[in-house]
Structure formats: structure tokens, C-alpha cells
Design an enzyme around this catalytic site. Structure first.
Site, PDB file in Angstrom:
ATOM      1  N   THR A  27      48.841  45.218  47.087  1.00 60.07           N
ATOM      2  CA  THR A  27      48.340  44.213  48.033  1.00 60.07           C
ATOM      3  C   THR A  27      49.019  43.023  47.406  1.00 60.07           C
ATOM      4  OG1 THR A  27      46.722  42.870  47.197  1.00 60.07           O
ATOM      5  CG2 THR A  27      46.139  44.829  48.288  1.00 60.07           C
ATOM      6  N   ALA A  56      46.415  42.813  42.927  1.00 55.88           N
ATOM      7  CA  ALA A  56      45.761  40.961  43.576  1.00 55.88           C
ATOM      8  C   ALA A  56      47.038  40.085  43.592  1.00 55.88           C
ATOM      9  CB  ALA A  56      44.293  41.287  43.402  1.00 55.88           C
ATOM     10  N   ILE A  82      46.903  41.626  37.764  1.00 59.08           N
ATOM     11  CA  ILE A  82      46.862  40.161  38.686  1.00 59.08           C
ATOM     12  C   ILE A  82      48.258  40.448  38.668  1.00 59.08           C
ATOM     13  CG2 ILE A  82      47.250  37.805  38.037  1.00 59.08           C
ATOM     14  CD1 ILE A  82      45.287  38.505  35.887  1.00 59.08           C
ATOM     15  N   LYS A  83      49.021  39.749  40.763  1.00 63.49           N
ATOM     16  CA  LYS A  83      50.229  40.005  40.969  1.00 63.49           C
ATOM     17  C   LYS A  83      51.098  38.515  40.238  1.00 63.49           C
ATOM     18  CE  LYS A  83      52.349  42.392  44.467  1.00 63.49           C
ATOM     19  NZ  LYS A  83      52.529  43.356  45.830  1.00 63.49           N
ATOM     20  N   VAL A  84      52.194  38.152  40.529  1.00 65.49           N
ATOM     21  CA  VAL A  84      52.799  36.321  40.343  1.00 65.49           C
ATOM     22  C   VAL A  84      53.878  37.687  40.857  1.00 65.49           C
ATOM     23  CG1 VAL A  84      51.099  36.595  38.592  1.00 65.49           C
ATOM     24  CG2 VAL A  84      53.416  37.280  38.043  1.00 65.49           C
TER      25      VAL A  84
END
Length: 217
Positions: A27, A56, A82-84
């Protein structure tokens, strides 16, 4: 090759997941906006449905704030990645998350050099954006090939997650190169089943069957 679905549409995810076509979900803020739902609520629902990683994304731009947001997102479920973004602050946050055992998806990658940095920072996934490179007349699939070669040269464990997939050909080419994962909208994944000769052959079979006057049930 693993299939991640690039959407926050729970119904679309469920349809593909029921067929065994979902190994994970990605997402981003734009997809959350499109869903019209609260990020924590919809992400939790997706995590409960899908066994694999669910990305996310943080929205902060400074490492300290990214870490705060990322740790909150990680509490949603154990399968959160965790998306960075692939910025220096994003890499700093990636290193912090990876050091604590969290899955990290480093996104918005547009060069092999960026992909090397993400791998060294401990990223679980690197997300090169194929379609957006194609949009500016560069070869997005070639980037996947370059990253595959480099990661294999040095035995980097980061998985190549081909993103910004626009068509079935992108998926096929990524599979040939050896991308670990593709993430694509539900419609593109479903389009993989389509072929004009399949439709033509089925039409002929049905016409011939009708001429037999028979029924199976």
C-alpha cells in the site's frame, strides 16, 4: 516469483487471495486515499486476511519522525513491512528498523546505485519503479536486470520487489530476469489469464459442443 497485490481494496485482495494468488500486499498513501478508509483500520484488515508481508508506508520525511511512524505501523500486526522512501533519511530509518528485526520495504527506487544503498542498510525489499521509468523513456525492466546482477554478485539478501507494474509484459520480463517479487494492481494480475487464442479456441469448442446436442449435467 511471489505476487504482491498493489492495492488497499480489501474486496479485490480477498478475491485473489482466495485463489492463492496473493503472497503479500503493498500500500501507499495514494492507495489509502483511494480506499477512503483509515490507514490503521484497513491495514489491520488486510494483515488479518493475508499471511505474507503487508507494506505500510510512513509519510514523514525526516528519519526521527519516520521511525516514530514506522514503529506505530509495525504494531498493527506481525506481518507489517514498514515502507520508507529511498532518501538518506529513509535509509537511516531503514537501518534502525532492520536492527530491531522489522521488515522494511524501501520504495521509490530508480537506480541501481540506490538499490545498493538499500541492501547495505538492511532492507528486506527494494522497490524499483518500472512504469515510472518507462514514462520518461528509460527502460524500467533493465533496472531490474541491473539490480539482479549486482545483488547476485555480492549475495545481498534484499529481495527485488518490482513495482509500478503497468502491464502483463512487465510481469513476464521480471520473471525472466529473476525478480523475487512483483507488486501489481489486481486488474493487471487478472489480465495475465487473457489471450486472444484462448478466447478463440473456447468459442470454437462451445460451438462444436452445441452441435452435439449433449449435456454433461
Amino acid at each position: 516469483m511471489k505476487f504482491f497485490v498493489d492495492t488497499a481494496d480489501v474486496a479485490a485482495i480477498k478475491e485473489l487471495n482466495d485463489l492463492g494468488m496473493v503472497d503479500g500486499v503493498t500500500t501507499n498513501p495514494s492507495l489509502i486515499l483511494k480506499s477512503g478508509r483509515d490507514i490503521l483500520e484497513v491495514t489491520k484488515e488486510i494483515c488479518d486476511m493475508v499471511a505474507g508481508p503487508v507494506s505500510a508506508e510512513v509519510v514523514a520525511t525526516e528519519a526521527k519522525d519516520m521511525i516514530t511512524e514506522g514503529l506505530k505501523l509495525a504494531k498493527i500486526a506481525s506481518n507489517i513491512a514498514i515502507k520508507v522512501p529511498l532518501t538518506w533519511d529513509g535509509l537511516t530509518a531503514c537501518k534502525a528498523f532492520a536492527s530491531e528485526g522489522h521488515m522494511v520495504n524501501v520504495t521509490l527506487c530508480f537506480s541501481a546505485a540506490q538499490a545498493i544503498l538499500a541492501a547495505k542498510a538492511g532492507a528486506s525489499f527494494i522497490s524499483p519503479f518500472i512504469g515510472r521509468l518507462d514514462d520518461i523513456n528509460l527502460d524500467g525492466v533493465e533496472l531490474i536486470d541491473d539490480i539482479r546482477t549486482i545483488y547476485d554478485n555480492y549475495d545481498y539478501k534484499t529481495e527485488i520487489l518490482a513495482a509500478s507494474i503497468r502491464n502483463v509484459n512487465h510481469i513476464t520480463e521480471c520473471a525472466k530476469i529473476g525478480a523475487d517479487v512483483i507488486t501489481a494492481p489486481p486488474a493487471v494480475i487478472k489480465a495475465m489469464a487473457n489471450h486472444v487464442l484462448t478466447d478463440k479456441g473456447l468459442d470454437q469448442f462451445l460451438k462444436d459442443w452445441a452441435k452435439t446436442g449433449q449435456k454433461i449435467v
